[in-house]
Write a protein that holds these residues in place. Sequence first.
Motif, PDB file in Angstrom:
ATOM      1  N   MET A  48       0.823  -1.204   0.000  1.00  0.00           N
ATOM      2  CA  MET A  48       0.000   0.000   0.000  1.00  0.00           C
ATOM      3  C   MET A  48       0.862   1.262   0.000  1.00  0.00           C
ATOM      4  N   SER A  49       1.935   1.259   0.813  1.00  0.00           N
ATOM      5  CA  SER A  49       2.791   2.448   0.877  1.00  0.00           C
ATOM      6  C   SER A  49       3.552   2.636  -0.437  1.00  0.00           C
ATOM      7  N   ALA A  50       3.867   1.543  -1.141  1.00  0.00           N
ATOM      8  CA  ALA A  50       4.549   1.651  -2.434  1.00  0.00           C
ATOM      9  C   ALA A  50       3.640   2.331  -3.453  1.00  0.00           C
ATOM     10  N   LEU A  51       2.356   2.038  -3.407  1.00  0.00           N
ATOM     11  CA  LEU A  51       1.403   2.675  -4.316  1.00  0.00           C
ATOM     12  C   LEU A  51       1.290   4.163  -4.020  1.00  0.00           C
ATOM     13  N   ILE A  52       1.227   4.516  -2.747  1.00  0.00           N
ATOM     14  CA  ILE A  52       1.147   5.940  -2.362  1.00  0.00           C
ATOM     15  C   ILE A  52       2.418   6.660  -2.773  1.00  0.00           C
ATOM     16  N   ARG A  53       3.578   6.021  -2.590  1.00  0.00           N
ATOM     17  CA  ARG A  53       4.854   6.622  -2.989  1.00  0.00           C
ATOM     18  C   ARG A  53       4.891   6.826  -4.506  1.00  0.00           C
ATOM     19  N   PHE A  54       4.414   5.860  -5.266  1.00  0.00           N
ATOM     20  CA  PHE A  54       4.394   5.964  -6.724  1.00  0.00           C
ATOM     21  C   PHE A  54       3.473   7.102  -7.173  1.00  0.00           C
ATOM     22  N   ILE A  55       2.297   7.182  -6.587  1.00  0.00           N
ATOM     23  CA  ILE A  55       1.347   8.253  -6.937  1.00  0.00           C
ATOM     24  C   ILE A  55       1.930   9.613  -6.584  1.00  0.00           C
ATOM     25  N   THR A  56       2.615   9.709  -5.445  1.00  0.00           N
ATOM     26  CA  THR A  56       3.242  10.979  -5.037  1.00  0.00           C
ATOM     27  C   THR A  56       4.321  11.378  -6.035  1.00  0.00           C
ATOM     28  N   ARG A  57       5.142  10.420  -6.453  1.00  0.00           N
ATOM     29  CA  ARG A  57       6.184  10.728  -7.439  1.00  0.00           C
ATOM     30  C   ARG A  57       5.581  11.196  -8.759  1.00  0.00           C
ATOM     31  N   VAL A  58       4.527  10.544  -9.197  1.00  0.00           N
ATOM     32  CA  VAL A  58       3.880  10.952 -10.446  1.00  0.00           C
ATOM     33  C   VAL A  58       3.319  12.366 -10.322  1.00  0.00           C
ATOM     34  N   ILE A  59       2.694  12.666  -9.194  1.00  0.00           N
ATOM     35  CA  ILE A  59       2.125  14.001  -8.982  1.00  0.00           C
ATOM     36  C   ILE A  59       3.234  15.058  -8.978  1.00  0.00           C
ATOM     37  N   PHE A  60       4.336  14.785  -8.269  1.00  0.00           N
ATOM     38  CA  PHE A  60       5.438  15.748  -8.230  1.00  0.00           C
ATOM     39  C   PHE A  60       6.102  15.906  -9.596  1.00  0.00           C
ATOM     40  N   THR A  61       6.210  14.823 -10.341  1.00  0.00           N
ATOM     41  CA  THR A  61       6.780  14.906 -11.684  1.00  0.00           C
ATOM     42  C   THR A  61       5.908  15.766 -12.588  1.00  0.00           C
ATOM     43  N   LEU A  62       4.609  15.540 -12.537  1.00  0.00           N
ATOM     44  CA  LEU A  62       3.697  16.352 -13.353  1.00  0.00           C
ATOM     45  C   LEU A  62       3.711  17.815 -12.922  1.00  0.00           C
ATOM     46  N   ALA A  63       3.767  18.058 -11.603  1.00  0.00           N
ATOM     47  CA  ALA A  63       3.818  19.435 -11.110  1.00  0.00           C
ATOM     48  C   ALA A  63       5.097  20.127 -11.571  1.00  0.00           C
ATOM     49  N   THR A  64       6.216  19.406 -11.546  1.00  0.00           N
ATOM     50  CA  THR A  64       7.478  19.977 -12.019  1.00  0.00           C
ATOM     51  C   THR A  64       7.409  20.275 -13.508  1.00  0.00           C
ATOM     52  N   LEU A  65       6.858  19.367 -14.272  1.00  0.00           N
ATOM     53  CA  LEU A  65       6.713  19.571 -15.712  1.00  0.00           C
ATOM     54  C   LEU A  65       5.849  20.794 -16.007  1.00  0.00           C
ATOM     55  N   VAL A  66       4.738  20.935 -15.292  1.00  0.00           N
ATOM     56  CA  VAL A  66       3.862  22.094 -15.487  1.00  0.00           C
ATOM     57  C   VAL A  66       4.586  23.378 -15.121  1.00  0.00           C
ATOM     58  N   LEU A  67       5.351  23.367 -14.028  1.00  0.00           N
ATOM     59  CA  LEU A  67       6.089  24.564 -13.611  1.00  0.00           C
ATOM     60  C   LEU A  67       7.125  24.957 -14.654  1.00  0.00           C
ATOM     61  N   VAL A  68       7.875  23.997 -15.159  1.00  0.00           N
ATOM     62  CA  VAL A  68       8.895  24.291 -16.173  1.00  0.00           C
ATOM     63  C   VAL A  68       8.246  24.834 -17.444  1.00  0.00           C
ATOM     64  N   LEU A  69       7.162  24.232 -17.873  1.00  0.00           N
ATOM     65  CA  LEU A  69       6.482  24.715 -19.073  1.00  0.00           C
ATOM     66  C   LEU A  69       5.920  26.120 -18.883  1.00  0.00           C
ATOM     67  N   CYS A  70       5.407  26.411 -17.691  1.00  0.00           N
ATOM     68  CA  CYS A  70       4.898  27.759 -17.416  1.00  0.00           C
ATOM     69  C   CYS A  70       6.026  28.783 -17.442  1.00  0.00           C
ATOM     70  N   LEU A  71       7.160  28.441 -16.845  1.00  0.00           N
ATOM     71  CA  LEU A  71       8.295  29.369 -16.859  1.00  0.00           C
ATOM     72  C   LEU A  71       8.820  29.586 -18.277  1.00  0.00           C
ATOM     73  N   MET A  72       8.843  28.540 -19.076  1.00  0.00           N
ATOM     74  CA  MET A  72       9.267  28.700 -20.469  1.00  0.00           C
ATOM     75  C   MET A  72       8.269  29.566 -21.241  1.00  0.00           C
ATOM     76  N   GLY A  73       6.989  29.399 -20.953  1.00  0.00           N
ATOM     77  CA  GLY A  73       5.974  30.234 -21.595  1.00  0.00           C
ATOM     78  C   GLY A  73       6.128  31.689 -21.221  1.00  0.00           C
ATOM     79  N   VAL A  74       6.403  31.961 -19.954  1.00  0.00           N
ATOM     80  CA  VAL A  74       6.626  33.343 -19.514  1.00  0.00           C
ATOM     81  C   VAL A  74       7.847  33.927 -20.214  1.00  0.00           C
TER      82      VAL A  74
END
Length: 90
Positions: free
Chosen positions: A1-27
């Motif tokens: 169960m904790s491995a699934l939560i860790r995986f979901i957290t990593r995916v969320i942080f990866t997507l958040a980082t990708l969105v942040l980088v794309l927003c900064l490049m857009g600016v």
Amino acid sequence: MSALIRFITRVIFTLATLVLVLCLMGVAVVTMIGLLIWSLLRGRKPVFDTSGFARARNYRAGQRGAAPKPMGEVIDVEVREVSEKLPPQT
């Protein structure tokens, strides 16, 4: 169960980082386009300074302490004397 939560957290942080980088490049792109339009409206030719890229390339190539390359043959300038009297203004 904790491995699934860790995986979901990593995916969320990866997507958040990708969105942040794309927003900064857009600016950055919007800012550059705005500055380009502003300089054209003011009647000035836009200047793109890429000398930092050349310096970085030379730095990585190990040329940071190298002696400058010779400029070539020096050509003397022919000397003219200028009279101290100014010609009459008409």
